[in-house]
Design an enzyme around this catalytic site. Sequence first.
Site, PDB file in Angstrom:
ATOM      1  N   VAL A  27       0.830  -1.211   0.000  1.00 37.79           N
ATOM      2  CA  VAL A  27       0.000   0.000   0.000  1.00 37.79           C
ATOM      3  C   VAL A  27       0.865   1.261   0.000  1.00 37.79           C
ATOM      4  O   VAL A  27       0.693   2.148  -0.844  1.00 37.79           O
ATOM      5  CB  VAL A  27      -0.963  -0.006   1.211  1.00 37.79           C
ATOM      6  CG1 VAL A  27      -1.636   1.346   1.384  1.00 37.79           C
ATOM      7  CG2 VAL A  27      -2.009  -1.084   1.023  1.00 37.79           C
TER       8      VAL A  27
ATOM      9  N   THR B   2      -3.336 -10.498  11.565  1.00 36.11           N
ATOM     10  CA  THR B   2      -4.141 -11.106  12.627  1.00 36.11           C
ATOM     11  C   THR B   2      -3.207 -11.527  13.761  1.00 36.11           C
ATOM     12  O   THR B   2      -2.115 -12.037  13.528  1.00 36.11           O
ATOM     13  CB  THR B   2      -4.882 -12.349  12.073  1.00 36.11           C
ATOM     14  OG1 THR B   2      -5.661 -11.928  10.950  1.00 36.11           O
ATOM     15  CG2 THR B   2      -5.784 -12.966  13.113  1.00 36.11           C
TER      16      THR B   2
ATOM     17  N   THR C 206      -5.397  -0.700   7.507  1.00 35.26           N
ATOM     18  CA  THR C 206      -6.754  -1.109   7.878  1.00 35.26           C
ATOM     19  C   THR C 206      -6.750  -1.445   9.365  1.00 35.26           C
ATOM     20  O   THR C 206      -5.948  -2.257   9.822  1.00 35.26           O
ATOM     21  CB  THR C 206      -7.160  -2.345   7.057  1.00 35.26           C
ATOM     22  OG1 THR C 206      -7.060  -2.002   5.675  1.00 35.26           O
ATOM     23  CG2 THR C 206      -8.585  -2.770   7.378  1.00 35.26           C
TER      24      THR C 206
ATOM     25  N   ALA D  52      -6.789  -2.880  -5.015  1.00 34.72           N
ATOM     26  CA  ALA D  52      -6.619  -4.336  -5.031  1.00 34.72           C
ATOM     27  C   ALA D  52      -5.278  -4.644  -5.670  1.00 34.72           C
ATOM     28  O   ALA D  52      -4.800  -3.897  -6.537  1.00 34.72           O
ATOM     29  CB  ALA D  52      -7.757  -4.991  -5.820  1.00 34.72           C
TER      30      ALA D  52
ATOM     31  N   CYS E  22      -5.885  -9.667   3.102  1.00 36.01           N
ATOM     32  CA  CYS E  22      -6.833  -8.820   3.841  1.00 36.01           C
ATOM     33  C   CYS E  22      -8.224  -9.383   4.099  1.00 36.01           C
ATOM     34  O   CYS E  22      -8.757  -9.169   5.180  1.00 36.01           O
ATOM     35  CB  CYS E  22      -6.936  -7.470   3.142  1.00 36.01           C
ATOM     36  SG  CYS E  22      -5.384  -6.575   3.267  1.00 36.01           S
TER      37      CYS E  22
END
Length: 455
Positions: free
Chosen positions: A12, A90, A128, A160, A272
């Site tokens: 990103v 995570t 995010t 994406a 993601c």
Amino acid sequence: MKTILCIGAGYVGGPTMAMIASKCPEYRIIVVDIDAERIRAWQSDRLPIYEPGLLELVKASLNKNLFFSTDIAKGIEEADIIFVSVNTPTKTFGEGAGRAADLQYWEKTARQIKACAKSDKIVVEKSTLPVRTAEAMERILKSGNPTVHFEVLSNPEFLAEGTAVKDLEKADRVLIGGHDTETGRKAVQDMVAIYAHWIPRERILTASVWSSELSKLAANAFLAQRISSINSLSALCESTEADVTEVARAIGMDARIGPKFLNASVGFGGSCFKKDILNLVYLCQHYGLSEVARYWEQVVEMNQYQEDRFVRTMIASMFNTVAGKRIAVLGFAFKADTGDTRESPANRVCRSLIEERAAVVVTDPRALKNARKDMADLADKIVYEEDPYLAAEGAHALAILTDWEEYKKLDYGRLYESMSKPAFIFDGRNCLDHAKLFEIGFNVYPIGKKPLSHL
Ligand code: NAD
Ligand code: UGA
């Protein structure tokens, strides 16, 4: 000249800043990372990530108004606006393991910004994050550095992989969340001014910080939900001889539903979707909304079911055993046009096949390096092969797990000739001409369609 800093030079941070640099020549853009190798790669002709059009975009601004560096402290000091684009995977340990977002990289960044900032800054959440993370960020920033004002904004990224440059250039929308205070409104306008260089004003949305944070998780959850919905129906199609492509076309032409993200597949992958839905599930549980949590959890469960179902179909159709059989896996990337293999369905499929004692050969035009890393624990059980024709030699089956354009153009007659017979093909992306493959002699197993079998 205003200076923009981006902390985190990943999938990103790199492309987003390269786009801002090319569209806003009056801004100086610095991208920093703790990973010196990554930073060196951004300054070379071999970028750390593969994205169509990215090398040209980076080169157009590199060392003019776009700079890559490992000097994070200096970058913070010099910046007016700081984007934070570090990874938020995570959590794998402790409270919330397997669901909650691991915010350790995020928090380290916040502390470093606080320690190094000597003038007022706008701090932009690009990563995010769970809704209300900005609150924690503000608490950290405001503790112990009272002379500097930090205004925290949320500006989630919707690009994406594989289409990052196009998505950034022609974004459906840009979302900027800020506080409804004088400094908050001013900071939002500063951000709007950046994007307005190339995004039509009506596509730049402003919202509260909390809505903005949650919208990112919601957007990914909705996209993934569509895939799980069509994948769930693909199982029913296989039981009833309905064709999932025909069903998707029929429902997608309803303008209220729309045609996108209705391609049944072996399952969705990527860094993601799963992570963000599990994060959403964890948040709902945290707020006592167990029914809402269970609803979204099903999207991830259905995806796992689809991956497992794909392997079960392979085994069942190959006479209930794949032990000792060479199986060529075509594609390890989680989608075409990327070398990224994070959460790729290929990972789970290969592991299951190896458990069944199949001899797995993996080929991929861009992702073999990452595949080797992901499967390092099974290094002696997988063969990697650059050339798909060599991968297929002597194989009992081909499993198409990534919809690479080149796989559509392979000489399947040649592949068939070199394979063991009966030869099987499992098209986990429904991207091949099944009737033609059947004509060549293959036993063809698509997703959500009647198999074409000579047996
Ligand atoms: P990435 O792992 O490719 O990049 C993150 C970078 O941050 C790494 O290079 C890492 O070294 C660096 N980093 C970590 N801690 C740091 C620190 N303290 N200081 C400096 N650098 C540090 O991750 P990514 O795919 O670019 O994702 C970043 C965020 O954007 C995530 O929150 C992700 O959910 C979100 N996002 C990703 C995509 C995508 O397509 N990959 C799209 C939209 C949003
Ligand atoms: C996704 C979203 O599309 C982006 O908007 C978002 O910014 C990004 O996640 C993120 O937050 O990281 P990405 O994962 O890069 O982007 O790629 P997608 O095109 O969404 O594909 C995800 C997975 O779904 C792939 O494995 C793809 O093959 C699969 N997919 C996609 C299907 O199986 N069927 C479809 O119809 C569409």
